[in-house]
Design a protein around this motif. Structure first.
Motif, PDB file in Angstrom:
ATOM      1  N   ALA A  26      11.139  -0.600   7.384  1.00 58.28           N
ATOM      2  CA  ALA A  26      10.991  -0.076   8.758  1.00 58.28           C
ATOM      3  C   ALA A  26      11.385   1.400   8.830  1.00 58.28           C
ATOM      4  O   ALA A  26      12.372   1.819   8.207  1.00 58.28           O
ATOM      5  CB  ALA A  26      11.852  -0.904   9.695  1.00 58.28           C
ATOM      6  N   ARG A  27      10.590   2.194   9.623  1.00 58.95           N
ATOM      7  CA  ARG A  27      10.911   3.628   9.793  1.00 58.95           C
ATOM      8  C   ARG A  27      11.816   3.753  11.022  1.00 58.95           C
ATOM      9  O   ARG A  27      11.393   3.426  12.135  1.00 58.95           O
ATOM     10  CB  ARG A  27       9.620   4.431   9.998  1.00 58.95           C
ATOM     11  CG  ARG A  27       8.788   4.514   8.709  1.00 58.95           C
ATOM     12  CD  ARG A  27       7.330   4.691   9.000  1.00 58.95           C
ATOM     13  NE  ARG A  27       6.820   3.546   9.761  1.00 58.95           N
ATOM     14  CZ  ARG A  27       5.581   3.459  10.221  1.00 58.95           C
ATOM     15  NH1 ARG A  27       4.740   4.434  10.030  1.00 58.95           N
ATOM     16  NH2 ARG A  27       5.180   2.394  10.899  1.00 58.95           N
ATOM     17  N   ILE A  28      13.053   4.199  10.788  1.00 60.98           N
ATOM     18  CA  ILE A  28      14.047   4.230  11.879  1.00 60.98           C
ATOM     19  C   ILE A  28      14.525   5.665  12.125  1.00 60.98           C
ATOM     20  O   ILE A  28      14.881   6.376  11.180  1.00 60.98           O
ATOM     21  CB  ILE A  28      15.251   3.323  11.546  1.00 60.98           C
ATOM     22  CG1 ILE A  28      14.767   1.877  11.388  1.00 60.98           C
ATOM     23  CG2 ILE A  28      16.319   3.398  12.639  1.00 60.98           C
ATOM     24  CD1 ILE A  28      15.853   0.880  11.058  1.00 60.98           C
ATOM     25  N   LEU A  29      14.510   6.058  13.395  1.00 67.69           N
ATOM     26  CA  LEU A  29      15.027   7.384  13.765  1.00 67.69           C
ATOM     27  C   LEU A  29      16.439   7.207  14.358  1.00 67.69           C
ATOM     28  O   LEU A  29      16.616   6.493  15.351  1.00 67.69           O
ATOM     29  CB  LEU A  29      14.104   8.036  14.811  1.00 67.69           C
ATOM     30  CG  LEU A  29      14.582   9.387  15.359  1.00 67.69           C
ATOM     31  CD1 LEU A  29      14.567  10.470  14.286  1.00 67.69           C
ATOM     32  CD2 LEU A  29      13.723   9.839  16.549  1.00 67.69           C
ATOM     33  N   VAL A  30      17.426   7.837  13.737  1.00 67.28           N
ATOM     34  CA  VAL A  30      18.801   7.771  14.252  1.00 67.28           C
ATOM     35  C   VAL A  30      19.056   9.052  15.058  1.00 67.28           C
ATOM     36  O   VAL A  30      18.912  10.155  14.534  1.00 67.28           O
ATOM     37  CB  VAL A  30      19.821   7.672  13.096  1.00 67.28           C
ATOM     38  CG1 VAL A  30      21.247   7.690  13.634  1.00 67.28           C
ATOM     39  CG2 VAL A  30      19.568   6.423  12.282  1.00 67.28           C
ATOM     40  N   VAL A  31      19.417   8.895  16.354  1.00 75.25           N
ATOM     41  CA  VAL A  31      19.644  10.077  17.190  1.00 75.25           C
ATOM     42  C   VAL A  31      21.123  10.136  17.559  1.00 75.25           C
ATOM     43  O   VAL A  31      21.618   9.285  18.314  1.00 75.25           O
ATOM     44  CB  VAL A  31      18.781  10.005  18.481  1.00 75.25           C
ATOM     45  CG1 VAL A  31      18.816  11.352  19.206  1.00 75.25           C
ATOM     46  CG2 VAL A  31      17.362   9.599  18.171  1.00 75.25           C
ATOM     47  N   ASP A  32      21.862  11.086  17.037  1.00 73.70           N
ATOM     48  CA  ASP A  32      23.298  11.227  17.317  1.00 73.70           C
ATOM     49  C   ASP A  32      23.724  12.653  17.031  1.00 73.70           C
ATOM     50  O   ASP A  32      23.278  13.243  16.042  1.00 73.70           O
ATOM     51  CB  ASP A  32      24.106  10.240  16.439  1.00 73.70           C
ATOM     52  CG  ASP A  32      25.462   9.944  17.040  1.00 73.70           C
ATOM     53  OD1 ASP A  32      26.154  10.891  17.473  1.00 73.70           O
ATOM     54  OD2 ASP A  32      25.837   8.750  17.102  1.00 73.70           O
TER      55      ASP A  32
END
Ligand code: ADP
Length: 503
Positions: free
Chosen positions: A383-389
């Protein structure tokens, strides 16, 4: 008397001078005498009747007056009795007699005014208490938010340290770090739970769950701590128990976990047994008795009433010897109360303890179609996951944890960058922090939902506010994960959101 004398005088006068038999005047006179006599008799009779009637009336009025007097006396007695109740606890007791009605009335008036003043004072006191309680809730919620964020980093780092290469001598230190950070998280969660229960904000979930795996997982989770204390730990599940029920599996698990941890904590070289037994069955579900039995130190009858109070342990030496906050049983009792059940105890000093509760659970028609892979493969299928932090160390921790689960990771340091990246790239999921500079997680989600409704967005938050879930769903988020999270919890949420397995 006067009348008869006059008549006699008249008769005398006439009898001497007139031959009365032939005299018509005389005859008329006699007739009128006879009429007068009759009248006089009638008058006498009527006077007698009137006197009789007056006597009767007099009697009836007297009896009525007597009745009224006795009623009045009774009322006064009752009034004085009520006054003496009002006087209870007062330093100066009032002392009224039967005839002090006016003072009684004044006294009552005073009392009414005093009660009104007390009522007013009570209302003010309630308002102050409510304000204090709200301030306490707010303080706890803010503090826990501030504690949870760094704790998330500590737990994450401890997890990573354990997995990565480390010196043999560091192994024990890392284990201690893991245990300590997890128990700190449990304590914070307990305090938050108490706070939520007290403010009536704890809501129960109702989902389908597998009762057998709940019980077996409990055993698995406590196996190593039981071994450390040389305890045998086992489970007894009635064969009539259905595989799936509806209920709040997290909260039922929380209560059982509390009981099993205590059973193990207060037992050495003994046995701990968890059981589930069907007591009754109806068309819709079963009444099940959950029990946790141990052969440990037991609890004296005197202490059995105290241990359900908040922050209370059977003996003060317990804290020194075994640790603990004294919150577990109190939370368990409250949680079961919300589920309309009660926690019971059978125990005596030195002879072990048996805690049990009966819970009515609806049978579930919906069943899990497949099991989570967490225990085996841990594969999120690339799965392609974007982590925004905005905090680098949060991104590092997530990357390190997620990298093991077959995912392709990307990151953005604020909401604006996330919006731009989602416009030009394909992702299967976004993990979005809520508090960020430039554009926060809420704003970014609202922007993203204007052009992309499909990609699941999961919020990462240290807040445990119950209204948060509804708010986040409203702005277009799909779920949320509270920090600090343990890797298993994170994996299960991601697996579910990516629809790799359904519940
Ligand atoms: P904690 O275990 O954190 O102190 P709990 O509320 O769970 O708090 O338990 C309160 C107290 O009840 C414990 O400190 C202990 O004195 C007593 N207790 C609970 N479970 C048991 C048990 N199985 N055997 C003996 N004592 C127990």
């Amino acid at each position: 008397m006067k009348l008869s004398k006059e008549i006699a005088a008249l008769a005398d006068q006439h009898l001497k001078s007139v031959d009365w038999r032939e005299n018509s005047e005389w005859m008329n006179f006699m007739e009128s005498v006879s009429v007068m006599c009759m009248q006089s008799k009638l008058e006498k009779m009527s006077m007698e009747t009137n006197a009789g009637l007056a006597q009767k009336e007099y009697m009836s009025i007297t009896s009525k007056l007597k009745e009224e007097k006795s009623l009045r006396e009774q009322s006064i007695e009752k009034l004085l009795a009520s006054i003496s109740i009002l006087d209870e606890g007062e330093e100066q007791k009032s002392n009224f007699g039967q005839d002090d009605l006016l003072q009684v009335a004044e006294y009552l008036n005073e009392q009414v005014n005093r009660r009104k003043e007390i009522e007013l004072e009570l209302k003010e006191a309630i308002q102050i208490a409510e304000k204090a309680s709200n301030a306490k809730s707010q303080f706890l919620s803010n503090m826990s938010h501030e504690i949870r964020s760094p704790l998330n980093v500590i737990i994450g780092m401890a997890h990573i340290l354990q997995k990565e290469d480390h010196l043999q001598g560091q192994k024990e230190n890392i284990e201690i770090l893991n245990i300590a950070s997890n128990s700190l998280m449990l304590l914070i969660n307990d305090i938050l739970d108490i706070n939520k229960i007290e403010s009536g904000k704890l809501e129960l979930e109702n989902t389908s769950f597998d009762l057998r795996s709940l019980m077996n997982n409990l055993i698995k989770a406590h196996k190593s701590s039981a071994a450390e204390k040389r305890n045998h730990i086992g489970v007894q599940i009635d064969e009539n128990i259905e595989p799936f029920y509806n209920g709040d599996v997290v909260r039922i698990g929380q209560v059982l976990t509390n009981l099993v941890s205590n059973a193990n904590k207060f037992t050495n070289n003994g046995a701990v047994e968890i059981s589930a037994k069907e007591l009754e069955r109806t068309d819709s579900g079963s009444l099940i008795r959950f029990g946790v039995k141990d052969t440990g130190i037991g609890i004296s009858e005197e202490n059995q009433n105290r241990i359900f109070d908040k922050f209370t342990q059977a003996e003060s030496s317990i804290t020194r010897k075994f640790g603990g906050s004294g919150l577990g049983l109190s939370i368990s009792k409250e949680l079961l109360g919300l589920m309309k059940s009660k926690l019971h105890i059978e125990s005596s000093l030195g002879a072990g303890s048996y805690f049990y509760f009966d819970l009515f659970l609806e049978c579930s028609v919906q069943q899990r179609v497949s099991q989570s892979q967490f225990e085996t493969a841990r594969d999120l299928g690339g799965a392609r996951i974007l982590v925004v932090d905005d905090l680098d160390y949060n991104v590092i921790i997530l990357n390190k944890i997620l990298n093991d689960w077959n995912v392709v990771l990307d990151s953005a340091s604020d909401g604006m960058e996330a919006v731009e990246k989602i416009q030009s790239n394909q992702y299967d999921m976004v993990l979005m922090d809520l508090q960020m500079p430039v554009m926060d997680g809420r704003g970014a989600t609202e922007e993203i939902r204007k052009f992309n409704q499909e990609t699941p967005i999961i919020a990462l938050t240290a807040s445990t506010d119950v209204s948060l879930k509804t708010e986040l769903l409203q702005i277009g988020m799909n779920d949320y994960i509270t920090k600090p999270f343990n890797p298993k919890e994170l994996y299960l949420k991601l697996e579910r959101s990516l629809c790799l397995f359904e519940v």
